[in-house]
Design an enzyme around this catalytic site. Structure first.
Site: not given
Lengths: 1558, 479
Positions: A36, A271, A514, A930, A1167, A1173, A1178
């Site tokens: 809030c 909070g 994985m 990302e 894979c 990884c 790999c």
């Protein structure tokens, strides 16, 4: 005594269906979160006026964007105002009723919400009156509070209570105002309990917002601007106050409840309290152990202090009130509940530290992000949590007005009247004493309190550090062979090989990748430890996880073991003794000290062992009674005066089996809590079962102060084979360190910073345990699918015991091979088996649907092997089968499919691009993850003959042929906490922007891309230096709460209004409520990920033990959204180990519109679940950046396309068989699911999925799937005007200048304009200064977010949080207005988290910035005149100049870029986190390896010159005027990694030049 | 965990062997196991896969990544324990197994598989060498008696497991020595027979009793077993050879491989064999391209044959399989055995039409080339040819168990057979390996038909568990 007749309510009572729904299905109102806007205005001198009421209400209106509305825009989440008792007004209105009030201070007013149903109302009123009489006070009368409900939402009106005031006069003239205040408190508690006990149907509507001689609270289920209109009292000019505390709520739900609005009686909170469950338990636990010299016998009337299911804020208020009523001053009590981070604070005054340390033994901290405003009607103040995770800004005027609020600019004052602009700092308190007429400075206030008693002396006298006690006699050894013991506690070879040896070697937990594909413990054929039935909870959206490494200064693992002193003994003079350990893992020596603690403490402490083994001959049936007598035994021991209980299973042998230690701890802890005895003893566990972080986390979370893992330690001493080169002592040390670190991580995931408050906080949910069992031994823990009970748990223990001491030939000389972390034939089952992978790969490579069906059968048919909850479901037909031709086409269905967010960086360019091409071919969506994306991938393939290599050139190792019409663009662009490569251009290349709040493999944690995976290419895309490790912070530093998320959604939508905004959550209990909040925060899309997915590298305990299966999270989400009537507004995607058409179908029936696949398409690409990884090795070129290995990549887009069509085809076949033609008709039809018949498995037969299959009873018109679009309110944006006026620049690149005024309601200014620039001109943008915007006023949040190159925003005034977020090349200038009289070096100019994730551009701030300045900056430059804590955190590039003081923890996690800090006092070193940076002098020579290619001095000077030029900074001009003197005072903050990388780069360039020359 | 980057750093190393010219002089094994250092490096090549395909590629589900890692860490003793935990007789498989595990190895996708078999070989040889292979007698006896009929790898595995579970086990063998095909089917140069003897000594110390030259169903009626024992395991193999019924088949000099090979093994064992079939100085034709055929080639070469030709009816397989479509399964591809390396002509798509001889003795063989189309065999017109032949060895596989005697008698006791005349029993779930007569179990080739040694061991072990469950209600023997 006179009763004022109540106005007859219009209707007797609201229909029950419109009230807040009760717990049903997976929905539980206890999971609600809120956040809030909070604020107050006060006259320091205590001068009362009506204008303060008006100003309070004005603040509310100006914070309205921090609140939210439900499905009906008129349906607010609640708002309210707390003011001083308005004596004049009350006297007037009561006078009208013939009611005469005594003198002020001699009467109190209760503000009461009453049921509208007359009989219930009468009953409630009578109870209050009865309590008034019983407590010896005088009832003066009742008054109806005048309200006007026009304009309220029908749903609000439906539950509107009758609001009345009750007036009480003191019972004797001897009573002081404080005495009366306490009596009113007792009356309120007493009548409240009585009314609860009546158990009326309408009793829930009864609520007392305030009951005081000093304050009155007006609040309700209202919108910000409705408060003043609804309560007619507030319009009375006689309504005067010297302080007004206001609050606007943003709840994750839309269920109208009046009582949840703030302010509460003493606080208003922004909070979340993360340790709530523990705090509430600990309050209850000390019921028998406390006495109050002030409340005396009245104390017993307050219990239960906190009811189950109360909100965190309400519970906090209850506790604070008790402390204040018990005699603590308001500020003292606040410091006890929200202490500063004292333990790691090197700069803190010793007295103050002692004060905190002393009080830590009295009361565990209420931990979590909090801006807590509080008042008792005389003093008003606010404090911030230890880490400063909520914003609070304040101003003082020259006429004694102080305004504090979540953001600046909520009330307008002429600049010339403002004398100070500042912010609340982490752990700091701001207090106004209206009686004394002054502001009490934090330093002064705390010094007074800290020196009021000899705390330092007390602490030194009382504290016994376990490690400083003399060496004890050696422990007696068990005669049971180590191997048998290990087997008795279920050790496998993997425990040694993967878990223990990694910790012993490196001091950190092992990493895996994985995801998790083994069955839940309750479905496993193997006996599993009880630990495996609990899943760690984690913070998402409503509160932030903490970074326990980079922000270590707020964390602490220290704990005092042993009984707690009397909380309310305010006249305390003898601190007794307390026993402290630095962290909760005890060595053998530690344990012996505790065992014989009486010898060391002169019998002050007396420990008692509770043996939790029982004769194996009793069999499984014996356990229940064994646990019962254990609890009784514990209680007896306490009554005999023992105050340290040791729960031990070291007597396990061939004839004795142990009660699982976790069960024993839970049982004893809960038993003692219930008896109110828990604080009379410390609880220590000595167990052979604990070895992993998760085990310790559970034991602590359910009440153990410390754990001695004797068997793990003994094992470490016998692991020469695995650790040939590690000394056993060293191994033990590292192991303990790793566990402690892991505990910090578990705590921080939930946003808890101290182990002391973590202990007993129960931040777990159970999966696969019967709720009856959980309720008894783990009270308050969620368990939604039922499962096994105590006897099955005993059976598992018994089986392990039998294996250990039986004749199993394989186990004769060896531990079981395991099979949990890697597939083993005799080990735990896995979804991915060699056969499954082979068939999937063969089918997609050969386009053979029949082979695919074999694959699907292996996954779907779980009659023989149980793997997933959905495997135990049965799908019921909706009618007769339909011909498959009539079912929606596969071409349509595949559009609902997306691939998971796997970043380029974690997987190879080839693997990443193959998925993108495939998804674009089928009209689905790939998710970039990302790591940013190469802009060369954004344009579709036009001509034949193009290939991946022709597009991306040498960065490609294995070429992939492309066809015209193909696209390499990922349609989903992810925005994660590190903001790698998130530029305006990147965002504008998206069809969907996904905010990753959490990921299935490690929810609540950040990530690390090891340096060896940061190739030149990856470095370029992420705006980072190649070879330098990249850190993703655990939280998004611009999302510490739900309203922050709403802000980020707004920012992203502004940047690219054509993209839908998605929020990715991970399944856990309560995710549904979070999803509802996300819908209200205007997200267009939400992803619910299961715990088991996750392709990235994560700590193994996170992979295995955090989060829940998506079946639970998705069903909860669907149910909650439908109940909230929000489902239509938001698309729901599910992901996590989705492999087949049946998985898709179950997902749809449980409520998903869309489906994410990650592991399966990766397997299709080649894979083979190497699970390496994180090692970059790999062998099939999928999850590696090694060019040699990437050459081995064999994936093809066609294979991926085949897979998705197979899945869709399988869906169609299933739909045809069910008789359903349209996919939308499947969504949310959980009624078509049932539990498979005939589950006979000894564990899983106890599962009950009825809560998953629950359908909320809602009218037919309430949507069950995605049908509407969100209104993002972009039409109101200031940018519409900016874009209009910038048209010449946008169209023809002509220079334009725009002037305008701005206020805090204008958020995200400049972003929509930047989106327009980026769409047209890419990341290059426009030439410098093409669009020049001059603004005056206070900017709202996210000023200049993603500001594109070519735009300059010059703001005179001030700005709020997130200025320059994601800055993408533009320039931002913020400077005070000329008539502001304050010194910029001492006044705040911009808020928290400025320049977060900036990639390019520059900014100049004449004044001080808040916390986390330039966090995750990767390329922009910034000049500022002072910063808060955590400056330049996680920075990877760019240049920062600070011309004033910085806060603490500067440069934490900083791996790139440079900061120059003016260090006038030579104190900077103490404020800098030196873990990753070095401090250097500013150099004046140019070297091949210098930052930005120029000398430090040149760079610094040019930035200071710019600063002077753009902001007119006096400071900058002074520095430039005497450059030689000042430049010497600058310190250069240089990340060591960056330095190394620059040097290597320079060498590489030099050798290349040499080669060229040769 | 091996070494994470080992597979990138090290090459596969095959076991060393004595050159053909040298090894042809005797019947000794010629393959040398890796030394410690070599084995360590080969172990380092293992990637410790999240899903070790090798483990399911291996019929006994050897825990390959674990023993690879242990060898890498040079913890040989623990490696041996791990290996023995799934495989009773690694010294057999370490020599004669075609290593389907290696076909399934993840490295085999785009690299050379880890040398799993060579590591297994090294582990068990070291184990014997160091004296680590010791008897494991049961802690207590159950008092139950089990008869195991047939002492090939299935019977031996079953017997060892059952004895370790505390049962009294008696193994009946119709030949004069224990070992079945291990003893008389596999030439010494592939596996010396002392390995079997050593195991038998271990098993005897664990309580197993052996009865040789007792042909159940012939010498001893099945009923006797049924009376004397609590359970019976049938593991008599699938010894009925496929014949070649063409004109001239009855000529002298045409023999089944299993008439030829055992004689040599007996001779090596020191027996006197009168009228031993010898290839010395003869033109030898081996019909059948499998392992038995290969053994005939190797033995003939050691006899000193004039020429050796091996014919196969099926087409020549490709040199390399289509890996993306085959891995991790066992690939059909051209395989050249060590015996082939020692010298022989090979030809594929050959159908024998007739044997021609003089004086009742074979002299030549008439054959024709064939083509395979959609699984159908077509003779190539005009491709008929003759081939000189003094000795013809038929190695065309086995049809199933010999029916006469043992199988017949047990059939009379209710034991059922499947369509291929094998003894019928399933392998999974309740009643695995149990025949229609609940007291009788079957394992190995007798149940599944002709197969590998490693499959026989698997069946023997699993069958033992079923027997133990049958006798005791539950079993701790591993599956």
């Amino acid at each position: 005594m006179q009763e004022v007749p109540a106005t007859a309510p219009a209707s007797s009572s609201p229909p029950v269906s419109q009230q807040a729904p009760k717990a049903q299905g997976l929905y539980d109102p206890q999971n609600e979160h809120d956040a809030c806007g909070v604020g107050f205005v006060a006259n320091i001198k205590g001068k009362r006026s009506h204008s303060l009421v008006e100003q309070g209400l004005k603040i509310l209106e100006n914070l309205s964007h921090r609140g939210a509305t439900g499905y009906d825009p008129l349906l607010g989440d609640g708002a309210g105002i707390l003011i001083q008792l308005p004596d004049q007004h009350l006297r007037r209105v009561c006078g009208k009723q013939g009611l005469t009030l005594p003198a002020i201070g001699q009467y109190g007013v209760g503000m009461v919400f009453l049921p509208r149903e007359p009989a219930s109302r009468m009953a409630c009123e009578q109870e209050i009156e009865r309590a008034i009489n019983a407590e010896g006070q005088i009832l003066l009368g009742w008054r109806d509070v005048a309200t006007d409900n026009t304009g309220l939402s029908p749903a609000t009106i439906a539950v509107e209570p009758l609001i009345r005031q009750v007036f009480v006069a003191r019972g004797s003239s001897e009573m002081s105002q404080d005495d009366l205040e306490r009596k009113l408190y007792i009356i309120r508690k007493r009548s409240g309990h009585a009314i609860q006990a009546l158990n009326l149907r309408h009793g829930k509507e009864f609520y007392v917002p305030s009951f005081s001689t000093r304050t009155v609270v007006y609040k309700g289920m209202l919108l910000a601007d409705q408060v003043g209109k609804y309560f007619l009292d507030l319009q009375d000019p006689a309504m005067v106050t010297a302080l007004a505390l206001v609050h606007q709520r943003f709840s994750t739900n839309t269920f109208p409840t009046w009582d949840l609005s703030h302010p509460f009686r003493m606080i208003a909170h922004n909070g979340e309290i993360n340790t709530l469950r523990g705090n509430v338990n600990w309050i209850r636990a000390r019921q028998q152990a406390i006495a109050s010299p002030v409340l005396k016998d009245d104390l017993k009337k307050i219990w239960p202090l906190i009811y189950d299911g109360q909100s965190d804020s309400a519970s906090f208020d209850n506790c604070l009130e008790m402390l204040v009523m018990g005699g603590y001053s308001l500020s003292h009590a606040m410091m006890m509940m929200i202490p500063e981070a004292w333990s790691g604070h090197k700069l803190m005054d010793e007295d103050r530290r002692a004060f905190y340390e002393y009080h830590a033994t009295l009361m565990e901290a209420w931990d979590g992000p909090a801006a807590m405003a509080f008042t008792d009607g005389r003093q008003i103040g606010a404090t911030l949590d230890r880490n400063g995770l909520r914003p609070a800004r304040y101003i003082l005027t020259d006429d004694d007005i102080v305004v504090l609020a979540s953001e600046a600019g909520v009330l307008d004052f002429p600049e010339s009247k403002i004398v100070k602009k500042w912010r609340l700092q982490p752990g700091k308190m701001f207090l106004v004493d209206t009686e004394k007429g002054c502001i009490v400075d934090d330093e002064q206030l705390k010094r007074e309190l800290a020196t009021a008693k000899p705390y330092r002396q007390w602490v030194e006298q009382a504290r016994i550090r376990l490690d400083q006690l003399p060496e004890p006699a050696p422990a007696e050894k068990s005669s049971v062979p180590l191997l048998d013991l290990q087997q008795a506690f279920g050790y496998t070879q993997e425990d040694l090989k993967i878990i223990l040896s990694h910790m012993a070697r490196t001091g950190i937990e092992a990493t895996g990748s994985m995801g998790n594909d083994s069955p839940l413990a309750v479905m496993s054929d193997k006996p599993r430890n009880l630990y495996h039935y609990f899943k760690q909870l984690f913070a998402q959206v409503t509160n932030p996880p903490i970074d326990p490494i980079r922000e270590e200064l707020v964390m602490s693992t220290a704990i005092t073991i042993g009984p707690r002193p009397n909380l309310l003994d305010i006249h305390h003079t003898d601190p007794g003794q307390w026993l402290e350990v630095a962290q909760p893992v005890l060595t053998t020596e530690d344990m012996e000290k505790i065992r014989h603690i009486d010898m060391f403490t002169g019998n002050y402490f007396r420990s008692h062992e509770l043996d939790i083994t029982y004769p194996a001959a009793w069999g499984t049936e014996g356990i229940e009674a064994a646990v019962a007598s254990l609890c009784a035994h514990a209680e007896d021991a306490l009554r005999l005066g023992y105050n340290l209980l040791i729960v031990t299973d070291r007597r396990v042998d061939v004839d004795h089996v142990a009660i699982p230690a976790l069960l024993a701890v839970g049982a004893v802890h809960q038993h003692l809590v219930r008896k109110g005895l828990r604080t009379s003893t410390g609880l220590v566990v000595e167990t052979g079962s604990a070895r992993e972080v998760h085990h310790f986390a559970l034991l602590g979370g359910f009440g153990a102060a410390a754990v001695h893992p004797y068997l793990a330690l003994q094992t470490l001493h016998n692991m020469r084979d695995y650790l040939p080169d590690v000394d056993p002592q060293e191994a033990e040390k590292k192991y303990i360190k790793a566990i402690a670190k892991g505990l910090l991580k578990v705590m921080s995931k939930m946003g808890i910073s101290t182990y002391q408050s973590y202990c007993g906080a129960q931040i777990f949910e159970a999966v696969g345990l019967s709720s009856q069992f959980v309720k008894k031994y783990f009270t308050g823990t969620a368990s939604n699918v039922e499962g096994i009970g105590i006897f099955e748990i005993a059976e598992e223990a018994m089986r392990q015991h039998h294996k250990a001491f039986g004749d199993d030939p394989v186990l004769r000389t060896q531990l079981d091979a395991g099979g949990e972390y890697a597939f083993r034939v005799r080990g735990e089952d896995h979804m991915w088996t060699p056969d499954v992978i082979a068939r999937l790969q063969h089918s997609t490579k050969s386009n053979s649907y029949s082979t695919y069906k074999e694959y699907a059968k292996l996954i779907n048919d779980q009659t023989a092997r149980q793997l997933t909850l959905r495997g135990l479901f049965e799908i019921k037909p909706d009618g007769a089968p339909v011909p498959i031709e009539e079912v929606e086409s596969a071409k349509e269905i595949v559009k609902r499919f997306a691939t998971g967010a796997m970043s380029l960086g974690s997987i190879s360019t080839e693997a990443h691009a193959t998925l993108a091409v495939a998804m674009n071919r089928i009209g689905g969506k790939s998710n970039t993850g990302e790591g940013g994306e190469d802009p060369r991938r954004f344009i579709p393939v036009q001509k034949a003959g193009e290939s991946l290599k022709s597009r991306l050139g040498a960065d490609v190792e294995t070429d992939i042929a492309l066809q015209p019409g193909d696209s390499l663009r990922s349609r989903i662009k992810q925005v994660a906490s590190a903001r790698f490569g998130v530029t305006a251009e990147y965002l504008n290349s998206a069809d969907q922007i996904q905010i990753k709040m959490a990921q299935g493999a490690k929810p609540g944690e950040g990530g690390q891309l090891p340096g060896h995976k940061v190739s030149d290419y990856i470095g370029k895309l992420r705006f980072a230096t190649p070879g330098v490790e990249l850190i993703s912070p655990p939280p998004h530093h611009d999302i510490y709460s739900i309203e922050d998320l709403a802000q980020l959604i707004h920012d992203l939508k502004n940047c690219n209004s054509s993209a839908s905004i998605s929020v990715k959550l991970v399944s856990e209990v309560g995710v549904g409520t979070v999803a509802a909040g996300v819908a209200k925060a205007k997200a267009d899309h939400v992803t619910i990920a299961g715990h088991d997915g996750g392709t990235g590298a994560s700590p193994v305990s996170s992979i295995k033990h955090a989060g829940t299966p998506w079946e639970l999270g998705l069903a909860e989400t669907q149910q909650t959204l439908v109940l909230n009537r929000l489902r239509g507004r938001i698309a729901v995607q599910v992901d996590g180990q989705i492999k087949t058409g049946r998985d898709v179908l179950v997902g749809a029936l449980l409520g998903a519109d869309e489906f994410g696949f990650a592991t399966a398409p990766l397997v299709v690409e080649g894979c083979i679940m190497m699970r390496k990884c994180h090692l970059n090795t790999c062998p099939v070129g999928v999850a590696t950046q090694d060019p040699v290995l990437r050459k081995k990549f064999t994936g093809q887009p066609e294979h991926v396309v085949n897979f998705f069509f197979f899945v869709a085809e399988e869906v169609r076949e299933l739909m045809a068989a069910m008789g359903i033609r349209k996919f939308n008709d499947l969504i949310g039809r959980a009624d078509l699911l049932d539990t498979r018949k005939g589950i006979s498995h000894w564990k899983s037969k106890g599962l009950d999925f009825s809560r998953i299959f629950h359908l909320p009873d809602m009218p037919a018109e309430v949507s069950r799937y995605h049908t509407e679009t969100q209104d993002h309110g972009l039409v109101n944006a200031l940018d519409n005007m900016l874009i209009e006026r910038a048209k010449p620049a946008l169209d023809k690149r002509e220079k334009v200048t725009i002037e305008a005024t701005i206020r805090n309601l204008n958020r995200t200014v400049g972003t929509m304009l930047s989106g327009a620039v980026a769409k047209k001109y890419g990341n290059e943008g426009l030439p410098h200064d093409t669009i020049n915007i001059k603004l005056t006023g206070t900017a709202g949040q996210s000023f200049g977010a993603f500001l594109a190159h070519g735009i300059t925003m010059d703001l005179s005034g001030q700005a709020n949080d997130y200025v320059g977020k994601g800055l993408s090349g533009g320039r931002i200038v913020v400077r005070p207005l000329p008539d502001f009289r304050g010194n910029p070096l001492e006044n705040i100019i911009v808020g928290n988290t400025v320049m977060y994730g900036a990639t390019a551009g520059e900014s100049y701030f004449r004044g001080v910035a808040g916390e986390r300045f330039c966090v995750r900056n990767s390329g922009a430059s910034a000049v500022v005149e002072g910063t808060g804590d955590h400056g330049c955190e996680y920075m990877t590039g760019g240049t920062v100049v600070v011309l004033g003081a910085t806060g603490r923890n500067f440069g934490a996690g900083m791996s790139g870029g440079v900061a120059f800090v003016l260090d006038e006092e030579g104190m900077f070193k103490n404020r800098c986190n030196m873990a990753m940076v070095e401090l250097e002098a500013v150099g004046d020579t140019v070297t091949p390896s210098c930052h930005m290619g120029v000398s430090d001095a040149t760079l610094l000077k040019s930035l200071v010159e710019n600063h002077a030029k753009y902001t007119g900074s006096q400071r900058a001009m002074d520095i430039l005027a005497n450059w030689p003197k000042w430049s010497r005072m600058f310190v250069k903050v240089m990340p060591s990694e960056y330095k190394r990388a620059l040097k290597e780069l320079a060498e590489k360039n030099a050798s290349m030049l040499k080669q060229k020359a040769a | 965990m091996g070494k994470p980057t080992g597979f990138l750093e090290y090459q596969r190393l095959s076991e060393a062997s004595i050159p053909p010219a040298e090894r042809l002089k005797n019947y000794r094994e010629f393959t040398m196991h890796l030394d410690d250092a070599e084995a360590k490096i080969q172990g380092a090549r293992c990637m410790d896969c999240g899903i070790p395909f090798c483990q399911t590629g291996c019929p006994v589900n050897n825990i390959i990544p674990d023993f690879n890692d242990l060898v890498f860490r040079q913890n040989w003793q623990e490696a041996l324990v791990t290996l023995h935990s799934t495989n009773n007789f690694p010294e057999f498989t370490g020599r004669v197994c075609p290593a389907p595990c290696e076909a399934a190895c993840t490295l085999n996708i785009n690299n050379d598989a880890v040398g799993i078999k060579s590591i297994e070989h090294a582990i068990i040889d070291k184990g014997w060498e160091m004296g680590w292979v010791t008897p494991q007698p049961p802690k207590r006896k159950t008092g139950k008696r089990v008869a195991v009929v047939g002492s090939g790898p299935a019977g031996l595995a079953a017997a060892q497991q059952l004895a370790r579970a505390g049962h009294e086990v008696i193994v009946f063998e119709k030949s004069d020595r224990i070992g079945g095909l291990l003893r008389y089917g596999i030439p010494d140069f592939k596996m010396e027979k002392s390995h079997i003897d050593r195991r038998i000594r271990q098993m005897e110390a664990e309580g197993v009793q052996f009865r040789v030259s007792q042909n159940i169903g012939v010498d001893t009626p099945a009923e006797i077993l049924m009376q004397d024992f609590d359970a019976v395991v049938l593991s008599g193999g699938a010894e009925l050879p496929r014949d070649l019924p063409v004109p001239g088949r009855d000529l002298d000099g045409i023999h089944f491989a299993m008439e030829f090979l055992p004689q040599q093994n007996k001779v090596v064992a020191g027996d006197k064999v009168t009228g031993q079939l010898m290839a010395t100085g003869k033109n030898v034709i081996v019909i059948g391209g499998g392992d038995t055929g290969s053994d005939c080639v190797g033995t003939s070469n050691r006899h000193g044959a004039l020429s050796i030709t091996q014919f196969e009816l099926l087409a020549q397989p490709p040199e390399h399989e289509n890996k993306p479509m085959v891995w991790p399964n066992w690939p059909i591809k051209l395989r050249t055995s060590s015996s082939h390396e020692e010298g022989c002509d090979r030809d594929w798509s050959i159908a024998t039409k007739e044997f021609v001889g003089k004086n009742g003795k074979v002299e030549k063989l008439k054959a024709v080339r064939v083509e395979w189309k959609d699984g159908k065999m077509l003779e190539v017109p005009g491709s008929e040819f003759d081939m000189k032949a003094d000795l013809v060895l038929l190695a065309m596989g086995f049809l199933g168990p010999v029916q006469k005697g043992l199988v017949e008698q047990f059939a009379a006791l209710g034991v059922e057979k499947d369509a291929r005349s094998n003894v019928k029993a399933v392998t999974e779930g309740a009643g695995a390996y149990q025949t229609a007569n609940p007291k009788v179990f079957a394992a190995g080739d007798m149940r599944r038909g002709q197969s590998l040694v490693v499959w026989a061991i698997r069946e023997g072990r699993q069958c033992a568990r079923s027997v133990d469950e049958y006798l005791m209600g539950s079993s701790e023997l591993p599956r």
